[in-house]
Scaffold this active site. Structure first.
Site, PDB file in Angstrom:
ATOM      1  N   GLU A  65       0.821  -1.204   0.000  1.00  0.00           N
ATOM      2  CA  GLU A  65       0.000   0.000   0.000  1.00  0.00           C
ATOM      3  C   GLU A  65       0.857   1.257   0.000  1.00  0.00           C
ATOM      4  O   GLU A  65       0.539   2.242  -0.667  1.00  0.00           O
ATOM      5  CB  GLU A  65      -0.940  -0.003   1.207  1.00  0.00           C
ATOM      6  CG  GLU A  65      -1.887  -1.170   1.282  1.00  0.00           C
ATOM      7  CD  GLU A  65      -3.029  -1.054   0.285  1.00  0.00           C
ATOM      8  OE1 GLU A  65      -3.128  -0.001  -0.374  1.00  0.00           O
ATOM      9  OE2 GLU A  65      -3.815  -2.005   0.182  1.00  0.00           O
TER      10      GLU A  65
ATOM     11  N   ASP B  79      -5.030  -9.256  -8.840  1.00  0.00           N
ATOM     12  CA  ASP B  79      -5.399  -8.291  -9.871  1.00  0.00           C
ATOM     13  C   ASP B  79      -4.252  -7.437 -10.406  1.00  0.00           C
ATOM     14  O   ASP B  79      -3.923  -7.463 -11.594  1.00  0.00           O
ATOM     15  CB  ASP B  79      -6.533  -7.395  -9.364  1.00  0.00           C
ATOM     16  CG  ASP B  79      -6.262  -6.809  -7.982  1.00  0.00           C
ATOM     17  OD1 ASP B  79      -5.214  -7.113  -7.392  1.00  0.00           O
ATOM     18  OD2 ASP B  79      -7.121  -6.047  -7.498  1.00  0.00           O
TER      19      ASP B  79
ATOM     20  N   GLU C 109     -19.664  -5.978  -3.207  1.00  0.00           N
ATOM     21  CA  GLU C 109     -18.297  -6.406  -2.935  1.00  0.00           C
ATOM     22  C   GLU C 109     -18.051  -7.818  -3.444  1.00  0.00           C
ATOM     23  O   GLU C 109     -16.954  -8.157  -3.857  1.00  0.00           O
ATOM     24  CB  GLU C 109     -18.012  -6.318  -1.441  1.00  0.00           C
ATOM     25  CG  GLU C 109     -16.563  -6.487  -1.058  1.00  0.00           C
ATOM     26  CD  GLU C 109     -15.693  -5.295  -1.420  1.00  0.00           C
ATOM     27  OE1 GLU C 109     -14.609  -5.169  -0.845  1.00  0.00           O
ATOM     28  OE2 GLU C 109     -16.078  -4.489  -2.284  1.00  0.00           O
TER      29      GLU C 109
ATOM     30  N   GLU D 215     -12.915   0.645  -9.674  1.00  0.00           N
ATOM     31  CA  GLU D 215     -12.506  -0.188 -10.806  1.00  0.00           C
ATOM     32  C   GLU D 215     -13.514  -0.179 -11.949  1.00  0.00           C
ATOM     33  O   GLU D 215     -13.133  -0.192 -13.121  1.00  0.00           O
ATOM     34  CB  GLU D 215     -12.249  -1.625 -10.340  1.00  0.00           C
ATOM     35  CG  GLU D 215     -10.951  -1.814  -9.561  1.00  0.00           C
ATOM     36  CD  GLU D 215     -11.069  -1.382  -8.120  1.00  0.00           C
ATOM     37  OE1 GLU D 215     -10.033  -1.303  -7.440  1.00  0.00           O
ATOM     38  OE2 GLU D 215     -12.196  -1.098  -7.665  1.00  0.00           O
TER      39      GLU D 215
END
Length: 846
Positions: free
Chosen positions: A132, A279, A373, A391
């Site tokens: 992150e 991803d 979700e 996204e």
């Protein structure tokens, strides 16, 4: 074709700008959407940087519901999400520098850079996520640097700038490098910014596993840092991690798993997809080729992509599989993070499946207001929470850029309208459904929606000259021509067996792809029909001014003034009967409109179905046995259980103690006789507040158990169905004592015994003991406390009735559909893999 960055302001926890996954962001930027300005041409956004300063500075976050700052440790914990926070004094806050420059806010951009340089401190004793921190903080610093250099090159702004942001980025990169000190080259998932990963003071370094995306989403930022600074060490470490992941792919399927051991390289989780946990690994392979011009990245991506399309892609679905048995599905649901994949397919040049999958996602979005979700293969909600992920908007933007089909402008408009309708709160936007608390501002979502509607002339620079990172930070394509000062060690040359088809449609000419303007529509129509057939669309709210869907029976709370008002509008009245039951009656003529009357009829039908199902459930009774003299166990009172607290059915001994009437008798506030209640079983009256609230108050006073006595005179277990107490709509894991319910008749027996005898001792248990042999003193206390899952309805939820004539039903909890059909234990068993997957996703990816 890329744009935007985030830069950091003030610093403390690199994860404070770090682990705000794709939905936590913009502590400084309040986006005001103007619905009327959403047209194809024009920039419809107003924004202000003052809201964070006015309400939160110098806290870590601005909480949009209360307009207050969130400081780590001072607000209720949100679990892993709070790992992103500092201590409220030197927090790490992202600032949308690219956005400021994109909107020609050059003065604001320059001021923001000055604040970063003044307030950011990286030498902090905080544990942060390497993944992150890299994608958000390091990427933001590098993107800000590229913007500053561009402005300075124009000769009018930022003339004072001397690469200060780049120096800060290099400092941060050096602080992250110790995480890569593993035998495999895969980074530790977390690192202490001051102390690294070695030693007890780091409070980390013991982790053994990381997600594939966490280890494989480093190359863009680290390579950019190397090429900006001329120091090859960063790019070399990122390449080594990617090389290791490539070597560990399953050689037959050419797929990678979701979680890997950073020391041994063994796959911990072998499920493979394009969503959570993997991803951005695929995203960075392709974008590394675009940014750095290295054919090896494209070769690897194409090999992976061929396997994705062979095993995972089942148009329009994208389903997880097992890497060793790729024909075997690993789950029956999809997570929302995979919504980025159609956009990546556009970059790859594979437009057809991108259109199909995107259309499927859009139809699911239209049915549920947002993309859940997680949702099942038949498009039902699997996990209702929606933390405003960007996204889907990202893929919408890329498809519009590729096709110029105005249909995608309508998609963007739908997303915007839903944000305003369902997520807007006083100081921003919060997540939709679920239980996520705190700040949820729009970041990437805003960027892609803005770009979707902006014309080229609205943009002060050409976004085609930049690459978007996974957080939409801005890195210039010119880095591909920046030579590395030295090359990383070369491994043994690999031979890739590729045919021309792997490269045929990379960088496509969309005018050749779509000579017929109706072609994209022809791909979308079958998906729209398939989704509608599998999951009929719920009727939208029809009553003007109501602003919400009609009240559902399973959501009804009889003590909610709002719900009672909704019943009144639908012509439904509620009557409490003396035996504890309730009665619902509808008079259509009393509804405020014909539509409301129809909604009331549907509500009543749902209530009857819910009541019927509850009546079929056999609620196990519990026992309150009076064991003190002169009763000696001969008086046994039938009691109802609670859905929370200690589960007496799992106790062989039960809980034994003397009873005490609490003050106040309702138990709805702190007890004034807490000292007397401590160590005893509390007696309290039903009403005025939720059962879980009563339990918390007596537990705080030190009670070892509780008995709630019905306040409806005449109610009895002989005539009324057994009553089961439910929770209060939030977690009741903190309640650990047992709580039982007695109807008025049984409760009066206990109160009379207490009136006649100074001390009354009872046993709370699953069933009565031998009446002649009460438990011995050494069996007086049950010590192992089990907790049972609490329903989300308050204790006084009512079961439903008819629509024309009154009838009665058992009063009981209102549960969700899954909990009505099977026990929580069985649900946990059935969904264990799902739960583990999302726990891992929250830990490593969210």
């Amino acid at each position: 074709m890329y744009l935007f960055i985030f830069i950091v302001l003030y610093v403390s926890d690199a994860k404070a700008c770090g682990m705000m996954t794709n939905y936590l962001a913009w502590k400084w930027l309040f986006v005001e959407f103007e619905d009327t300005l959403w047209t194809q041409g024009g920039a419809p956004f107003n924004f202000s940087l003052s809201i964070f300063f006015d309400h939160a500075y110098p806290a870590d976050e601005l909480m949009p519901l209360t307009c207050r700052g969130r400081v780590r440790g001072l607000e209720p914990s949100r679990g892993d999400v709070d790992d992103a926070l500092g201590n409220g004094t030197i927090c790490l806050t992202p600032v949308p520098l690219c956005l400021l420059q994109l909107l020609n806010k050059t003065e604001e951009f320059e001021e923001a850079v000055r604040r970063v340089l003044k307030d950011v401190r990286l030498d902090n004793d905080v544990v942060v996520s390497v993944f992150e921190t890299n994608i958000r903080v390091l990427g933001g610093l590098l993107g800000g640097h590229s913007m500053a250099v561009m402005l300075k090159g124009g000769g009018q702004h930022m003339l004072w700038y001397e690469d200060e942001l780049l120096h800060m980025a290099r400092d941060l990169g050096l602080r992250l490098l110790p995480a890569f000190n593993t035998s495999s080259g895969l980074p530790y998932p977390r690192i202490n910014l001051r102390h690294g990963v070695v030693g007890p003071e780091t409070r980390t370094g013991t982790e053994t596993d990381t997600c594939t995306a966490c280890a494989g989403t480093i190359i863009l930022e680290f390579a950019a840092l190397s090429r900006f600074t001329g120091d090859p060490v960063f790019e070399a470490h990122a390449r080594r991690a990617l090389d290791f992941l490539w070597e560990k792919r399953q050689r037959n399927s050419n797929l990678v798993g979701t979680t890997i051991n950073i020391h041994s390289g063994e796959w911990v989780r072998r499920d493979s997809g394009v969503g959570a946990g993997i991803d951005s690994y695929y995203e960075y392979l392709l974008k590394a080729y675009v940014l750095l011009g290295d054919d090896q990245f494209l070769q690897r991506f194409n090999i992976h992509y061929a396997s994705i399309m062979k095993y995972i892609s089942q148009p329009p679905l994208l389903l997880d599989v097992h890497i060793h048995k790729p024909r075997l599905p690993a789950r029956t649901w999809m997570d929302s993070l995979l919504a980025f994949f159609p956009g990546l397919q556009v970059l790859k040049g594979d437009i057809r499946p991108a259109i199909e999958t995107h259309e499927m996602l859009y139809q699911v979005t239209r049915k549920h207001n947002f993309l859940p979700e997680a949702f099942t293969t038949d498009f039902q909600v699997h996990w209702a929470q929606h933390p405003l992920r960007p996204e889907f908007a990202e893929s919408t933007y890329f498809l519009y850029k590729a096709t110029r089909d105005p249909y995608y402008l309508d998609v963007g408009r739908t997303v915007l309208e839903n944000l305003n309708r369902f997520a807007r709160v006083p100081c921003g936007f919060r997540c939709y459904e679920g239980t996520c608390n705190g700040l949820l501002f729009l970041a990437e979502m805003f960027k892609y929606l803005f770009l979707l509607f902006a014309e080229d002339e609205d943009l002060p620079f050409d976004v085609e000259d930049y690459v978007f990172t996974t957080e939409a930070h801005l890195l210039p394509l010119s880095l591909s021509t920046a030579l590395r000062s030295s090359s990383p060690p070369q491994t043994t040359p690999q031979i890739y067996e590729l045919d021309d088809a792997n490269f045929e449609w990379t960088c496509p000419n969309t005018r050749l792809l779509f000579p017929d303007p109706a072609y994209p529509r022809s791909l979308r129509e079958p998906i729209r029909s398939a989704v509608d057939k599998s999951c009929p669309r719920p009727a939208p709210p029809r009553e003007a001014g109501l602003g919400r869907a009609p009240l559902r029976a399973q959501d009804f709370m009889a003590n909610s003034p709002e719900h009672l008002e909704l019943l009144r509008r639908m012509g439904v009245s509620l009557i409490h009967l003396k035996d504890g039951r309730v009665q619902l009656v509808q008079h259509a003529s009393q509804a405020v409109s014909a539509v409301a009357a129809e909604d009331g009829m549907r509500f009543m039908q749902e209530m009857m179905e819910l009541s019927s199902q509850q009546q079929k459930e056999q609620l196990p009774p519990r026992a309150v046995q009076i064991i003190s003299h002169p009763f000696l166990g001969r008086v046994v009172l039938t009691a109802g259980p609670a859905q929370f607290g200690m589960d007496l059915s799992k106790s062989s001994l039960g809980v034994r103690g003397f009873v005490a009437v609490v003050e106040p008798y309702s138990g709805c506030s702190e007890l004034t006789n807490a000292e007397f209640v401590a160590g005893r079983i509390a007696l309290l009256q039903r009403g005025q507040c939720m059962f879980a609230e009563k339990a918390r108050h007596i537990q705080k006073a030190g009670a070892i158990g509780g008995i709630v006595i019905d306040d409806n005179e005449g109610s009895s277990s002989d005539t009324a169905p057994l009553f089961q107490m439910a929770g209060d709509g939030r977690s009741t894991d903190d309640v650990t004592l047992p709580l039982l319910f007695l109807f008025h008749k049984e409760g009066s027996i206990l109160l009379q015994a207490l009136k006649e005898h100074r001390e009354v001792e009872v046993l709370l248990s699953e069933k009565a003991r031998d009446r002649g042999k009460p438990p011995t003193p050494d069996q007086s206390q049950f010590t192992t406390q089990e907790q049972e899952f609490a329903g989300e309805e308050p204790g006084r939820s009512e079961a439903g009735l008819s629509n024309d004539t009154p009838s009665s039903a058992e009063e009981g909890p209102v549960e969700d559909d899954s909990s009505k059909s099977q026990s929580v234990d069985s649900l946990m068993a059935d969904w264990q893999e799902d739960l583990e997957a999302f726990k891992q996703m929250e830990k490593d990816e969210l």
